[in-house]
Design an enzyme around this catalytic site. Structure first.
Site, PDB file in Angstrom:
ATOM      1  N   GLY A   1       6.832  -4.519 -87.055  1.00  0.00           N
ATOM      2  CA  GLY A   1       6.675  -3.603 -86.179  1.00  0.00           C
ATOM      3  C   GLY A   1       5.634  -4.125 -85.050  1.00  0.00           C
ATOM      4  O   GLY A   1       7.143  -4.001 -84.138  1.00  0.00           O
TER       5      GLY A   1
ATOM      6  N   ASN B   1       4.796  -5.375 -95.398  1.00  0.00           N
ATOM      7  CA  ASN B   1       4.622  -5.223 -94.166  1.00  0.00           C
ATOM      8  C   ASN B   1       3.049  -5.024 -93.244  1.00  0.00           C
ATOM      9  O   ASN B   1       2.583  -4.517 -94.232  1.00  0.00           O
ATOM     10  CB  ASN B   1       5.092  -3.930 -93.493  1.00  0.00           C
ATOM     11  CG  ASN B   1       4.780  -3.203 -92.445  1.00  0.00           C
ATOM     12  OD1 ASN B   1       4.490  -1.782 -92.359  1.00  0.00           O
ATOM     13  ND2 ASN B   1       5.283  -3.706 -91.427  1.00  0.00           N
TER      14      ASN B   1
ATOM     15  N   CYS C   1       4.506   7.463 -92.482  1.00  0.00           N
ATOM     16  CA  CYS C   1       4.016   7.996 -91.794  1.00  0.00           C
ATOM     17  C   CYS C   1       2.649   8.400 -91.985  1.00  0.00           C
ATOM     18  O   CYS C   1       2.661   9.788 -92.953  1.00  0.00           O
ATOM     19  CB  CYS C   1       4.749   8.658 -91.274  1.00  0.00           C
ATOM     20  SG  CYS C   1       4.461   9.684 -89.681  1.00  0.00           S
TER      21      CYS C   1
ATOM     22  N   MET D   1       9.907   1.996 -85.159  1.00  0.00           N
ATOM     23  CA  MET D   1       8.811   2.641 -84.764  1.00  0.00           C
ATOM     24  C   MET D   1       9.891   3.580 -83.357  1.00  0.00           C
ATOM     25  O   MET D   1      10.884   3.886 -82.521  1.00  0.00           O
ATOM     26  CB  MET D   1       8.790   1.877 -83.846  1.00  0.00           C
ATOM     27  CG  MET D   1       7.843   0.217 -84.599  1.00  0.00           C
ATOM     28  SD  MET D   1       7.156  -0.499 -83.281  1.00  0.00           S
ATOM     29  CE  MET D   1       8.476  -2.021 -83.158  1.00  0.00           C
ATOM     30  N   ALA D   2       8.728   5.577 -82.960  1.00  0.00           N
ATOM     31  CA  ALA D   2       9.318   6.018 -82.334  1.00  0.00           C
ATOM     32  C   ALA D   2       9.338   5.761 -80.763  1.00  0.00           C
ATOM     33  O   ALA D   2       8.202   4.871 -80.874  1.00  0.00           O
ATOM     34  CB  ALA D   2       8.606   7.293 -83.617  1.00  0.00           C
TER      35      ALA D   2
END
EC number: 1.3.1.-
Length: 384
Positions: free
Chosen positions: A243, A219, A115, A31-32
């Site tokens: 996430g 996910n 993304c 995760m950015a």
């Protein structure tokens, strides 16, 4: 809470990704701005699994951008070291993976084709790219070819498709399997959904039925240990990728370890324990970035840590502006440590947003077998 009956719920064996055993079968999603070395260490203190660093852009890595090189930081005891790469050019991807191998930068490479961010898809990257089947194949092949001699496993993550009319996940899974990927992971949403609505776990089940020689990971919408076991039971997937569910609650990995071991899942922590975790997170960020920068970085986590707890608006505002460990200690001292974990802190966390049309390059959908590298899609910075 009690754990579900694991054998009945999963029917799976230990997850292996190349030479690495992942037990419990849990992966922290990149995760950015979140999964830096400090956050990964905090999560690892709660349980085993595979913890992936922030996304690294293949071109930025090859060109040795300083910010990107700074992001490639792992603890001495972090094994396997897992790096996620973004790329759209087979040549650059191959160069990046060879650099990782030659300079011993990581032990595992995960490739990002999931993304949904418009600035990425409008240039043909991220979740737009698997539509171009031949280009997707060439990128995966380049990475595997560069990694295989050193025994570095390559895995591939993608979404269901661009939208309901352009489904790509079965082709993506088949191609990744054929080209030597050691596992695939499916986020059960299309790019057009972004993070809204509900993840379609039935697609994970279908992918598992079609991809049979390598592990399939699921996910999407795992916010508790029971969610993870339910996903495995409903889909037959070999492991889960977590996430947003761990934002402000790194103890989720403790819960997952217990659940996959067939042990009772602990109750959520009291506010005093949350304060201790928050303080530990601050220490790790300060060690990694320096105190001032680390505490600024911590601010974005505050609302997630305090979610559902009866904390006044002035105190919340103070947490959102904290700039030193001393300030943080003063604020934490004002919390009531005996407040139990609130029921309304469960459930979806992090960004959700709304669905929308996926912005694509002009003519992108004309020919799925066109292997032309999209112009300008190789972003030059990492982190998403």
């Amino acid at each position: 809470m009690t754990a579900l009956d694991l054998p009945a719920a999963t029917g799976t064996t230990t997850l292996r990704i190349g030479p690495y055993e992942v037990d419990p079968p849990v992966v922290l999603a990149p995760m950015a701005g979140i999964t830096n070395v400090a956050f990964r260490r905090l999560c690892r203190e709660y349980g085993a699994g595979l913890y992936v660093c922030e996304m690294i852009t293949s071109r930025a890595l090859v060109e040795r951008h300083p910010k990107t090189l700074e992001m490639i930081t792992f603890d001495d005891d972090e094994r396997p070291r897992s790096m996620q790469l973004y790329g759209v050019d087979p040549v650059t991807m191959g160069q990046a993976v060879r650099m990782i191998v030659d300079e011993d930068l990581a032990d595992h490479v995960d490739m990002n084709f999931g993304c949904p961010v418009p600035k990425v898809t409008r240039k043909g990257g991220g979740s737009a790219l698997p539509y171009k089947r031949q280009l997707f194949r060439e990128i995966v092949r380049a990475a595997v070819t560069a990694a295989e001699p050193a025994g570095v496993p390559v895995t591939v993550k993608f979404r269901i498709g661009i939208d309901d009319e352009h489904i790509t996940y079965l082709d993506a899974g088949r191609i990744a399997e054929e080209e030597g990927a050691k596992a695939v992971a499916l986020h059960g949403r299309t790019a057009s959904q972004r993070y809204s609505g509900t993840a379609d776990w039935s697609a994970i089940r279908t992918l598992k039925e079609h991809v049979t020689s390598i592990p399939v990971l699921g996910n999407g919408d795992i916010f508790s240990a029971d969610d993870a076991l339910r996903m495995v039971a409903e889909t037959g997937c070999d492991g889960v990728v977590v996430g947003r569910g761990c934002l402000g609650r790194p103890w989720l990995f403790r819960d997952l370890q217990a659940a996959f071991s067939g042990e009772p899942v602990p109750d959520g922590p009291h506010l005093g324990e949350v304060a201790r975790v928050l303080r530990r997170h601050a220490e790790l960020l300060a060690d990694h970035m320096g105190e001032e920068k680390g505490l600024r970085d911590l601010r974005k986590h505050m609302s997630q840590y305090l979610r559902g707890f009866p904390v006044g608006s002035d105190l919340r505002q103070g947490f959102g502006l904290v700039s030193s460990l001393a300030e943080l200690d003063d604020l934490l001292a004002q919390l009531d440590p005996d407040v139990p974990f609130p029921a309304d802190a469960e459930g979806p966390r992090g960004r959700q947003g709304s669905a929308g049309k996926v912005v694509l390059p002009e003519g992108w959908l004309d020919d799925p077998d066109d292997a032309t590298v999209p112009t300008g899609a190789e972003i030059d910075s990492s982190g998403g």
